[in-house]
Design an enzyme around this catalytic site. Sequence first.
Site, mmCIF file in Angstrom:
data_model
loop_
_atom_site.group_PDB
_atom_site.id
_atom_site.type_symbol
_atom_site.label_atom_id
_atom_site.label_comp_id
_atom_site.label_asym_id
_atom_site.label_seq_id
_atom_site.Cartn_x
_atom_site.Cartn_y
_atom_site.Cartn_z
ATOM 1 N N LYS A 269 42.676 62.583 44.121
ATOM 2 C CA LYS A 269 41.402 62.053 44.390
ATOM 3 C C LYS A 269 40.425 61.584 43.301
ATOM 4 O O LYS A 269 40.220 62.439 42.358
ATOM 5 C CB LYS A 269 40.746 63.092 45.403
ATOM 6 C CG LYS A 269 41.624 63.142 46.709
ATOM 7 C CD LYS A 269 40.814 64.029 47.753
ATOM 8 C CE LYS A 269 41.140 65.272 48.050
ATOM 9 N NZ LYS A 269 40.158 66.472 48.054
ATOM 10 N N ARG B 292 50.833 82.511 32.204
ATOM 11 C CA ARG B 292 49.511 83.193 31.993
ATOM 12 C C ARG B 292 49.448 84.576 31.332
ATOM 13 O O ARG B 292 48.385 84.907 30.585
ATOM 14 C CB ARG B 292 48.640 83.129 33.221
ATOM 15 C CG ARG B 292 48.317 81.690 33.515
ATOM 16 C CD ARG B 292 47.551 81.685 35.127
ATOM 17 N NE ARG B 292 46.928 80.325 34.902
ATOM 18 C CZ ARG B 292 46.487 79.909 36.372
ATOM 19 N NH1 ARG B 292 46.856 80.465 37.263
ATOM 20 N NH2 ARG B 292 45.640 78.771 36.201
ATOM 21 N N GLY C 144 40.628 73.706 36.705
ATOM 22 C CA GLY C 144 39.372 73.611 36.808
ATOM 23 C C GLY C 144 38.482 73.799 35.574
ATOM 24 O O GLY C 144 37.420 73.139 35.794
#
Length: 394
Positions: A198, A37, A374
């Site tokens: 999930k 990053r 995300g």
Amino acid sequence: MNKKTVKDIDLKGKKVFVRCDFNVPMNEKQEITDNTRIIAAIPTIKYLLEQNCKLILASHLGRPKGEVKPEFSLKPVAKELSRILDKEVIIANDVIGDDAKSKAENLKEGEILLLENVRYHKEETDNNPEFAKKLADMAEIFVNDAFGAAHRAHASTAGIADYIPAVSGFLIEKELTVLGDAINNPERPFMAILGGAKVSDKIGVIDSLLDKVDTLMIGGGMAYTFFKAQGYNVGNSICEVDKVDLAMQAMEKAKEKGVKLLLPVDTKIGKEFKPDTESKTVDWTEIPDEWEGFDIGQKTIEIFKEELKKAKTVIWNGPLGLFEFDQFAIGTNEIAKVLSELSATTIIGGGDSGAAVEKAGLADKMTHISTGGGASLEFLEGKKLPGIECLQDK
Ligand code: ADP
Ligand code: MG
């Protein structure tokens, strides 16, 4: 991209507040274990230095929850950044306190100041306007290059843009261009592979990808909810019983839209949740009680592989098994290998999928590995990202 970048405004000699994503993993000794990053922020920083800017860099690190905690200090990042740039990086001892303010005031052209962790203040995540204004008061221009935090409406990612002109850096520009081209203008066949733990994390992206792709392959923990939806036993596999309806709806939508939906036809199952547990491969309809599905099986790997060979664009989000345990990393690694050998555009979005590709040593064989898990998911879902929306239009 329809938002202004650092190239679209005159930045010469200006004092610039640059929001970076320096949220890097560290070990117990506060040593950075992966500097990806930091490296990703370098092109923008170098360009601003060439423009003789005075640079104020800001980032969050971990979740200190509004308190000053030394283990979340950005000091190790300042050191690593200084090493990479071969240049002094001044570190402030606070974010908006006297030290930060006076160091920011006295910055000279071509100098770099890194503020302390913005999440030392809970006003950051609250997107408190006064706090955002204090950040803005330090500089003349806001440059957002923190793609990994662009889905958050925080003071340093969005709120600050209410007070000073805001543009994007090169990392955000690159992410939006690559992900945007893939989703809006893909070379076909366009395929997506979705895995991870999930269904609830990914149902939004399943739904929006079903409007776009030719083929959707599903693996990982999510698959078992789809098995359950079709009335089969999943043993102790992770399964969200309350998401069975959503899985059904996704299968119906795929049919309506003419999307080829590929679910695993076999699965590698284990007795217990531990690396060396007893394991075997069974058909997807044959999972015994007391066993847990931890990976896709060899037949599934072959089917996915044959399909992927036809792809021109592939987006992959989420590991296809419990890849942290070697014996259940085979599906993830085999699919990573297939992607690395394609001449298609290959895009990896998702923190764990990126890590899996990295671990397999195949990162440089992919077209793009997104720096924002995300954020990339929300972008693919078609959601508006606050850290992008706040920037000036072209
Ligand atoms: P990403 O970060 O790439 O978006 P996720 O966070 O959604 O991916 O999911 C990654 C996690 O899913 C990993 O920790 C992996 O072990 C887990 N996982 C994948 N398949 C299974 C499975 N069959 N059973 C349990 N966990 C699984
Ligand atoms: Mg993850």
